[in-house]
Design a protein around this motif. Structure first.
Motif, PDB file in Angstrom:
ATOM      1  N   MET A   1     -19.876  -7.452  -1.063  1.00  0.00           N
ATOM      2  CA  MET A   1     -18.506  -7.113  -0.653  1.00  0.00           C
ATOM      3  C   MET A   1     -18.188  -5.671  -1.033  1.00  0.00           C
ATOM      4  O   MET A   1     -17.662  -4.898  -0.249  1.00  0.00           O
ATOM      5  N   TYR A   2     -18.552  -5.250  -2.269  1.00  0.00           N
ATOM      6  CA  TYR A   2     -18.248  -3.903  -2.699  1.00  0.00           C
ATOM      7  C   TYR A   2     -19.108  -2.872  -1.971  1.00  0.00           C
ATOM      8  O   TYR A   2     -18.737  -1.719  -1.861  1.00  0.00           O
ATOM      9  N   ALA A   3     -20.278  -3.295  -1.484  1.00  0.00           N
ATOM     10  CA  ALA A   3     -21.184  -2.347  -0.839  1.00  0.00           C
ATOM     11  C   ALA A   3     -20.776  -2.059   0.592  1.00  0.00           C
ATOM     12  O   ALA A   3     -21.125  -1.031   1.134  1.00  0.00           O
ATOM     13  N   THR A   4     -20.034  -2.954   1.240  1.00  0.00           N
ATOM     14  CA  THR A   4     -19.715  -2.789   2.648  1.00  0.00           C
ATOM     15  C   THR A   4     -18.246  -2.487   2.901  1.00  0.00           C
ATOM     16  O   THR A   4     -17.887  -2.091   3.987  1.00  0.00           O
ATOM     17  N   MET A   5     -17.394  -2.681   1.908  1.00  0.00           N
ATOM     18  CA  MET A   5     -15.965  -2.467   2.110  1.00  0.00           C
ATOM     19  C   MET A   5     -15.424  -1.601   0.980  1.00  0.00           C
ATOM     20  O   MET A   5     -15.897  -1.659  -0.149  1.00  0.00           O
ATOM     21  N   THR A   6     -14.418  -0.788   1.288  1.00  0.00           N
ATOM     22  CA  THR A   6     -13.787   0.052   0.290  1.00  0.00           C
ATOM     23  C   THR A   6     -12.785  -0.766  -0.496  1.00  0.00           C
ATOM     24  O   THR A   6     -11.849  -1.332   0.060  1.00  0.00           O
ATOM     25  N   ALA A   7     -12.991  -0.823  -1.808  1.00  0.00           N
ATOM     26  CA  ALA A   7     -12.115  -1.635  -2.655  1.00  0.00           C
ATOM     27  C   ALA A   7     -10.854  -0.845  -2.982  1.00  0.00           C
ATOM     28  O   ALA A   7     -10.924   0.332  -3.350  1.00  0.00           O
ATOM     29  N   PRO A   8      -9.695  -1.451  -2.862  1.00  0.00           N
ATOM     30  CA  PRO A   8      -8.455  -0.760  -3.230  1.00  0.00           C
ATOM     31  C   PRO A   8      -8.335  -0.631  -4.741  1.00  0.00           C
ATOM     32  O   PRO A   8      -8.964  -1.362  -5.495  1.00  0.00           O
ATOM     33  N   GLN A   9      -7.518   0.322  -5.155  1.00  0.00           N
ATOM     34  CA  GLN A   9      -7.278   0.496  -6.577  1.00  0.00           C
ATOM     35  C   GLN A   9      -6.472  -0.687  -7.114  1.00  0.00           C
ATOM     36  O   GLN A   9      -5.588  -1.208  -6.444  1.00  0.00           O
ATOM     37  N   PRO A  10      -6.781  -1.149  -8.326  1.00  0.00           N
ATOM     38  CA  PRO A  10      -5.997  -2.260  -8.884  1.00  0.00           C
ATOM     39  C   PRO A  10      -4.562  -1.828  -9.116  1.00  0.00           C
ATOM     40  O   PRO A  10      -4.292  -0.664  -9.455  1.00  0.00           O
ATOM     41  N   PRO A  11      -3.613  -2.728  -8.931  1.00  0.00           N
ATOM     42  CA  PRO A  11      -2.206  -2.370  -9.131  1.00  0.00           C
ATOM     43  C   PRO A  11      -1.896  -2.112 -10.596  1.00  0.00           C
ATOM     44  O   PRO A  11      -2.609  -2.568 -11.489  1.00  0.00           O
ATOM     45  N   ALA A  12      -0.815  -1.367 -10.823  1.00  0.00           N
ATOM     46  CA  ALA A  12      -0.402  -1.023 -12.182  1.00  0.00           C
ATOM     47  C   ALA A  12       0.748  -1.916 -12.619  1.00  0.00           C
ATOM     48  O   ALA A  12       1.562  -2.343 -11.797  1.00  0.00           O
ATOM     49  N   PRO A  13       0.833  -2.213 -13.905  1.00  0.00           N
ATOM     50  CA  PRO A  13       1.958  -3.029 -14.393  1.00  0.00           C
ATOM     51  C   PRO A  13       3.274  -2.285 -14.249  1.00  0.00           C
ATOM     52  O   PRO A  13       3.324  -1.049 -14.267  1.00  0.00           O
ATOM     53  N   GLY A  14       4.332  -3.046 -14.128  1.00  0.00           N
ATOM     54  CA  GLY A  14       5.654  -2.443 -14.036  1.00  0.00           C
ATOM     55  C   GLY A  14       6.255  -2.144 -15.391  1.00  0.00           C
ATOM     56  O   GLY A  14       7.004  -1.174 -15.547  1.00  0.00           O
ATOM     57  N   ASN A  15       5.930  -2.943 -16.390  1.00  0.00           N
ATOM     58  CA  ASN A  15       6.455  -2.732 -17.734  1.00  0.00           C
ATOM     59  C   ASN A  15       5.786  -1.511 -18.367  1.00  0.00           C
ATOM     60  O   ASN A  15       4.562  -1.437 -18.426  1.00  0.00           O
ATOM     61  N   PRO A  16       6.554  -0.520 -18.864  1.00  0.00           N
ATOM     62  CA  PRO A  16       5.937   0.705 -19.421  1.00  0.00           C
ATOM     63  C   PRO A  16       4.997   0.422 -20.595  1.00  0.00           C
ATOM     64  O   PRO A  16       3.931   1.031 -20.692  1.00  0.00           O
ATOM     65  N   ASP A  17       5.389  -0.483 -21.496  1.00  0.00           N
ATOM     66  CA  ASP A  17       4.515  -0.795 -22.628  1.00  0.00           C
ATOM     67  C   ASP A  17       3.223  -1.445 -22.162  1.00  0.00           C
ATOM     68  O   ASP A  17       2.133  -1.136 -22.665  1.00  0.00           O
ATOM     69  N   GLU A  18       3.335  -2.335 -21.187  1.00  0.00           N
ATOM     70  CA  GLU A  18       2.140  -2.978 -20.646  1.00  0.00           C
ATOM     71  C   GLU A  18       1.273  -1.962 -19.920  1.00  0.00           C
ATOM     72  O   GLU A  18       0.043  -2.015 -19.982  1.00  0.00           O
TER      73      GLU A  18
END
Length: 517
Positions: A1-18
């Motif tokens: 899957m990673y070799a044939t498709m471009t993986a999106p960036q993982p989302p970031a948490p909304g909480n600043p401390d997290e």
């Protein structure tokens, strides 16, 4: 899957401390994985500015103090530990925890040495457990790919666990959270949720992924104990257990910062060796005779003349008004002193991180080699003893979790294993003693026993990482074996009745009553 498709960036948490927790842990993880070059480049540009940074060339990532120190301290699993159960009335327990049992054959202990190093570097690390086709499977999960909540009464016990995973749904790659929620034990839930920036708030994809929902009474039986209590199929390991929090990501940040600083220093050292370790010659009012142009048309085009100890370098004066001069500047940097200073910084950083100065040894002939820090055998034993308290509870919980998962799988496949679901002990094997060390320890124990200053239990614990309950059980087993052995008085056929080992207290607070076998 990673070799044939471009993986999106993982989302970031909304909480600043997290968000700070996730970003910092991601940096540490990249260091342990050898992917920290962009982090070091950004750090160096912040420290030096873009012009000086560009002049230094490639960064040097050949030494990472965080990684080296973590692996030096990770000595707990140098040998496969022994797993036992406090109840000795379980004849099939070896099928789970024996040397050829399901846990040993899964390859768990072979990966735990690296797992411990990562735990020490990241401060926490999850271990996911599952049963696939009758085989136990263990998978480490880094904390920056997870979210969790704890019971307020027990802040270090997770009751909600979510793992960020990339899935292909309807032909598209989506980041999702697998969420186990047992905050309400009477109505546990398992869901697959779309992960967006801010993490939660996306679509519920449980039915799209699994074809069903798993709320309340539909919570899978695979994740329940024998008494129906819901569980989370993951165990959280801590580098340093502290009872008021789940995550402690910024602990030991000095080692992280020092690793970046050493990366800058070693990059600067390489720059000095390459560009400033030789004397710079100069000439005023003259030119070298016989210069030939080479590599015309290329980026390396230059004029040069070949010199040799047997040749005479001819210099022509330029003009008639100036007096020709020639000279030489000394080297711009003393790389030997610079390397010694950097090595001292690396040594101090290692000792601050927990490597005892008296137990550090060098693996090269140079006492100034900053790349060769390692622990002596006694230093490794000290590191083992230090982390037994941190890792034993999690290892025992993981073995208990494995028993629960395997019992539920066997019930679903008409094979009742009926393993005890708690009360396990994990005993770590100490790094072997040298003959002289063993003789000194044996002599000390025998003298203490003869003087009545040490019990047999304490004597046995002196030679391994046994708990008091394990030592009592092992002594009872030794005595029972001796009593079963024929003695001269019973050579005619008399038999003796073996004694049974005392029942130990269940060490897993989450364990249910041990079923009879």
């Amino acid at each position: 899957m990673y070799a044939t498709m471009t993986a999106p960036q993982p989302p970031a948490p909304g909480n600043p401390d997290e968000a700070r927790r996730v970003e910092h842990t991601r940096h540490r993880y990249a260091m342990m994985e050898g992917r920290w070059q962009p982090i070091l480049e950004s750090y160096m540009e912040t420290q030096l500015g873009s012009v000086r940074r560009a002049a230094m060339g490639l960064v040097d990532i050949s030494y990472c103090a965080l990684r080296t120190t973590s692996y030096e301290l990770a000595t707990l699993y140098d040998a496969e530990p022994d797993c036992k159960h406090n109840q000795l009335a379980s004849p099939n327990i070896d099928r789970l925890v024996g040397s050829a049992g399901s846990i040993a054959r899964s390859g768990l202990w072979s990966q735990m040495s690296r797992f411990q190093a990562y735990t020490l570097a990241l401060r926490e690390l999850w271990m996911r457990a599952d049963v696939e086709d009758g085989r136990l499977v263990y998978r480490p999960v880094p904390p920056h790919m997870t979210m969790a909540e704890a019971d307020p009464a027990r802040p270090n016990v997770p009751t909600l666990f979510g793992e960020l995973r990339l899935r292909q749904i309807e032909g598209a790659l989506l980041w999702t959270f697998e969420v186990w929620d047992i905050r309400n034990p009477g109505f546990p839930t398992y869901r697959v949720l779309e992960a967006l920036d801010g993490w939660l708030g996306g679509r519920d994809l449980t039915r799209a992924v699994h074809g069903a929902t798993y709320d309340g009474p539909d919570y899978p039986a695979a994740w329940r104990r024998a008494n129906g209590a819901p569980i989370i199929p993951a165990v959280l390991y801590h580098a340093s257990t502290y009872g008021d929090r789940l995550f402690d990501p910024f602990a030991n940040i000095e080692l992280y910062t020092g690793s970046l600083q050493l990366g800058l220093f070693y990059s600067y050292l390489a720059h000095c060796i390459r560009d400033a370790s030789y004397p710079q010659r100069y000439a005023v009012g003259v030119r070298v005779a016989g210069m030939d142009a080479t590599d015309l048309g290329g980026r390396s085009a230059r004029s040069e003349v070949t010199t040799d100890p047997t040749t005479i370098l001819m210099l022509d004066p330029i003009g008639e008004t100036s007096q020709p001069m020639m000279g030489q500047y000394q080297a711009g940097a003393d790389v030997e002193k610079l390397e010694a200073v950097i090595a001292a910084v690396a040594h101090r950083l290692a000792t601050d991180a927990g490597l005892a100065p008296s137990e550090l040894q060098r693996t090269s002939g140079s006492a100034r080699s900053g790349y060769a820090i390692s622990l002596s055998q006694e230093g490794k034993r000290q590191a083992q003893r230090r982390y037994i308290m941190q890792f034993r509870a999690s290892d025992e919980a993981l073995v208990g979790l494995s028993a629960v998962l395997y019992n539920r799988w066997s019930e679903a496949n008409t094979e009742a294993t009926n393993y005890p679901e708690g009360g396990y002990s994990v005993i770590y094997r100490e790094i072997p003693l040298s003959p002289s060390e063993m003789e000194a320890r044996r002599k000390h124990v025998l003298e203490m026993l003869a003087a009545g200053l040490m019990s047999e239990v304490d004597a046995l614990r002196f030679f391994g990482s046994l708990s008091e309950q394990d030592a009592i059980a092992q002594l009872a087993s030794i005595r029972a074996t001796r009593e079963r052995a024929p003695s001269p008085a019973s050579a005619g056929g008399a038999t003796t009745t073996p004694t049974t080992a005392p029942t130990g207290s269940v060490s897993d607070l989450e364990a249910v009553a041990v079923p009879s076998v």
